[in-house]
Design an enzyme around this catalytic site. Structure first.
Site, mmCIF file in Angstrom:
data_model
loop_
_atom_site.group_PDB
_atom_site.id
_atom_site.type_symbol
_atom_site.label_atom_id
_atom_site.label_comp_id
_atom_site.label_asym_id
_atom_site.label_seq_id
_atom_site.Cartn_x
_atom_site.Cartn_y
_atom_site.Cartn_z
ATOM 1 C CB THR A 54 -0.924 0.028 1.227
ATOM 2 O OG1 THR A 54 -1.572 1.309 1.320
ATOM 3 C CG2 THR A 54 -0.141 -0.187 2.514
ATOM 4 C CE1 TYR A 77 -3.795 -1.859 5.487
ATOM 5 C CE2 TYR A 77 -3.231 0.391 4.886
ATOM 6 C CZ TYR A 77 -3.591 -0.883 4.523
ATOM 7 O OH TYR A 77 -3.738 -1.195 3.200
#
Length: 253
Positions: A54, A77
């Site tokens: 990501t 995250y």
């Protein structure tokens, strides 16, 4: 099972939630990939694996961000994803496994979860237009993101696994827009003044913010022959139209 291709999109992927539930996020997003890698190594080592990395891994690294940009993660995250990214590289080099990391910047569609800011905006705009809501509550409007169209990004995932050798690729649009711009475009589409309906709620601010993400997809263009086609304005229109149609059907029921 002996799959030819494995696409790992599993994660606790809500950045704001990762601050509230860091242990669960790290377990699923980071350690979960270790479990998958071990399963592949033991039982189907000839499979090709795609790992969904990501753009959040870049955090506050200066833009534009590419495959050589240092990671500076700013959430549990993102930290979990960095761990998973390096695990994949380690297994690729240590065991000769076929693993590609796709470092995808924000990719949206009408199927985006309703807690994510883009879908929250388009669904909120549709509700307001249809008289189902009066206000839309949002957090930081100044955050800048590189937003693309999810179906095109999924094509890029597939292309990565069709190459002769595994590698890591940034997939992005090369443009950045603020959350405020997304709001403006969405309200413009339904011919409403966003300033009359949007309220700022501090609860939606992150404890540590990523100010700007802007991807350089030149490697993907050169090697995969991939480039984005759907523009930012078209993306917003697609999502607003889909939410309007969905809500209209619900009203009729």
């Amino acid at each position: 099972l002996q799959p030819d291709e494995i696409y790992n999109l599993a994660a606790q992927s809500d950045v704001r939630v990762s601050f509230d539930n860091p242990e669960y996020t790290g377990n699923i997003t980071g350690l979960g990939v270790t479990r998958l890698l071990e399963a592949i190594r033991r039982f189907c080592p000839s499979s090709r694996m795609y790992q969904a990395s990501t753009s959040e891994m870049f955090g506050n690294s200066p833009p534009p961000q590419n495959e050589k940009t240092p990671f500076m993660p700013r959430s549990t995250y993102a930290i979990g994803k960095v761990a998973a990214h390096y695990l994949c590289i380690d297994y690729r080099e240590a065991y000769g496994m076929w693993i590609a990391n796709g470092i995808l910047f924000n990719h949206e569609s009408p199927r985006r979860g309703e807690t994510f800011v883009t879908r929250k905006i388009t669904r909120g705009v549709a509700k307001i237009k249809l008289g189902l809501a009066d206000k839309l509550y949002l957090g930081n409007l100044e955050a800048k993101r590189d937003w693309g169209y999810a179906p095109e990004f999924v094509e890029a995932m597939w292309l990565m696994l069709q190459q002769d050798k595994p590698d890591d690729f940034v997939i992005a649009t090369g443009e950045t827009h603020t959350v405020k711009e997304f709001v403006e475009r969405a309200f413009d589409f339904v011919k409403l003044d966003w300033k009359k309906y949007v309220e700022i709620d501090r609860r939606y601010f992150r404890p540590s913010e990523v100010n700007i993400l802007l991807g350089d997809y030149s490697k993907a263009k050169r090697i995969l022959g991939w480039q984005p086609k759907v523009t930012f304005d078209e993306l917003v229109k697609i999502m607003v139209e889909a939410d309007l149609e969905k809500l209209k059907k619900q009203i009729k029921k």
